[in-house]
Design a protein around this motif. Structure first.
Motif, PDB file in Angstrom:
ATOM      1  N   GLU A   1      45.756  33.976  28.228  1.00  0.00           N
ATOM      2  CA  GLU A   1      47.054  34.939  27.579  1.00  0.00           C
ATOM      3  C   GLU A   1      47.707  33.558  27.912  1.00  0.00           C
TER       4      GLU A   1
ATOM      5  N   MET B   1      46.703  30.743  24.835  1.00  0.00           N
ATOM      6  CA  MET B   1      47.292  31.381  23.601  1.00  0.00           C
ATOM      7  C   MET B   1      48.784  30.966  23.618  1.00  0.00           C
ATOM      8  N   ARG B   2      49.556  31.827  24.560  1.00  0.00           N
ATOM      9  CA  ARG B   2      50.950  31.413  24.892  1.00  0.00           C
ATOM     10  C   ARG B   2      51.334  30.072  24.310  1.00  0.00           C
TER      11      ARG B   2
ATOM     12  N   ARG C   1      49.960  27.139  23.152  1.00  0.00           N
ATOM     13  CA  ARG C   1      48.950  26.930  21.862  1.00  0.00           C
ATOM     14  C   ARG C   1      50.226  27.300  20.956  1.00  0.00           C
ATOM     15  N   ASP C   2      50.633  28.418  21.027  1.00  0.00           N
ATOM     16  CA  ASP C   2      50.716  29.211  19.734  1.00  0.00           C
ATOM     17  C   ASP C   2      52.565  28.344  19.864  1.00  0.00           C
ATOM     18  N   THR C   3      53.630  28.161  21.465  1.00  0.00           N
ATOM     19  CA  THR C   3      54.725  27.659  21.530  1.00  0.00           C
ATOM     20  C   THR C   3      54.888  26.017  20.805  1.00  0.00           C
TER      21      THR C   3
ATOM     22  N   ARG D   1      53.272  25.507  18.970  1.00  0.00           N
ATOM     23  CA  ARG D   1      52.353  25.147  17.226  1.00  0.00           C
ATOM     24  C   ARG D   1      53.935  25.520  16.445  1.00  0.00           C
ATOM     25  N   ARG D   2      54.376  26.056  16.970  1.00  0.00           N
ATOM     26  CA  ARG D   2      55.947  26.328  16.293  1.00  0.00           C
ATOM     27  C   ARG D   2      56.651  25.243  16.541  1.00  0.00           C
TER      28      ARG D   2
ATOM     29  N   ALA E   1      54.583  34.895  11.314  1.00  0.00           N
ATOM     30  CA  ALA E   1      54.861  32.820  12.692  1.00  0.00           C
ATOM     31  C   ALA E   1      55.245  33.131  13.968  1.00  0.00           C
ATOM     32  N   GLY E   2      56.083  34.792  14.345  1.00  0.00           N
ATOM     33  CA  GLY E   2      56.805  34.152  15.070  1.00  0.00           C
ATOM     34  C   GLY E   2      58.030  33.555  16.201  1.00  0.00           C
TER      35      GLY E   2
END
Length: 295
Positions: free
Chosen positions: A208, A211-212, A214-216, A218-219, A289-290
């Motif tokens: 997790e 994943m967090r 990578r998401d951060t 990307r944003r 998209a978060g």
């Protein structure tokens, strides 16, 4: 050598011997030393003043020896309080230095006891300190010195006597009646499990966390790309108003740019609208998209 402090090492014995030989100060000479230190930073005066009251530090430290901490450490902490007292003492108030220093010495030793008496932090508020240092005495006064926690009736009496909440008395009584337990101690006599095995792991699982991260990233990339749609002035205003640790007010930013705060507000609103459109083109729906915080 005072019976309250039975020094063991040669250095400790010599320290106590020296402290007890220091001459007592009369009020006039004491005030003179304090003024010389306060007004002229006379270190010789400071040394004579504090040396004369080392016996006070030793005497006060001895009162806390039953907490099971090294007497040498208690004295050392008392010395810290003595030096703080010397730094703050005002001779013009016509108060004896010993009276003033006693408070600082006691406070410094008490803080040390609270920090080191248990691996579990006992309390830091004035009410909790009062409980910690007075509960044993009050329990003896009402003949409630059993191994377990106090009776409900006696807890209410202590709470009323010290003017603290009953809940604080209950917690402190339970805390002082127990002892620290090693996390490596076995749960049972015939098993391999330890107490630390019962502690819940509240950290984020590695998968997790990745994943967090990578998401951060990307944003952040989307936002950086969307910021390219703004003019230099819009970029500056959004950065100072929305992306700074200490955002500027509309008025402060207006003064900096030489425009009215209303004009700054208009440019900011315009820039936010452009950012929203750019982000929708790049990432699609902002919520999916978060980019929109959860409610």
């Amino acid at each position: 050598m005072p019976s309250a402090y039975s020094a063991t090492s040669p250095a400790d014995r010599q320290f106590v011997k020296t402290a007890m030989k220091a001459p007592l100060l009369d009020p006039v000479h004491e005030a003179s030393l304090a003024r010389r230190w306060r007004e002229g930073n006379d270190e010789a005066a400071l040394h004579e003043l504090t040396t004369a009251y080392m016996r006070l530090v030793i005497s006060m430290a001895a009162k806390f020896r039953h907490y099971g901490l090294p007497m040498a450490d208690l004295v050392s902490e008392g010395n810290v309080g003595l030096m703080q007292a010397a730094a703050r003492f005002e001779p013009a108030r016509e108060v004896r230095f010993s009276t003033y220093a006693s408070w600082w010495i006691r406070s410094s030793i008490q803080d040390y006891v609270l920090r080191n008496w248990s691996i579990v932090r006992t309390g830091t508020t004035s009410a909790q300190k009062s409980l910690f240092f007075n509960l044993r005495r009050l329990r003896a006064r009402i003949s409630d010195m059993g191994e377990g926690t106090m009776t409900q009736e006696n807890q209410k009496w202590v709470a009323g006597h010290l003017g603290v909440p009953l809940r604080d008395v209950e917690l402190m009584s339970a805390r002082l009646s127990g002892s620290d337990r090693s996390l490596n101690a076995p749960l049972t006599m015939d098993g391999d499990a330890e107490w630390q095995d019962m502690i819940a792991d509240e950290s984020v699982p590695p998968e997790e966390a990745v994943m967090r991260s990578r998401d951060t990233a990307r944003r952040h990339g989307w936002i950086e790309e969307a910021m390219k749609s703004l003019t230099p002035r819009e970029t500056y205003i959004i950065t100072r108003r929305r992306l700074s640790e200490e955002p500027l007010t509309l008025e402060a930013l207006g003064d900096e740019l030489g425009v009215s705060k209303e004009r700054v507000r208009q440019v900011e609103h315009q820039a936010l609208s452009k950012l929203k459109r750019a982000l929708e083109e790049i990432a699609g729906d902002p919520e999916t998209a978060g980019l929109v915080p959860d409610a």
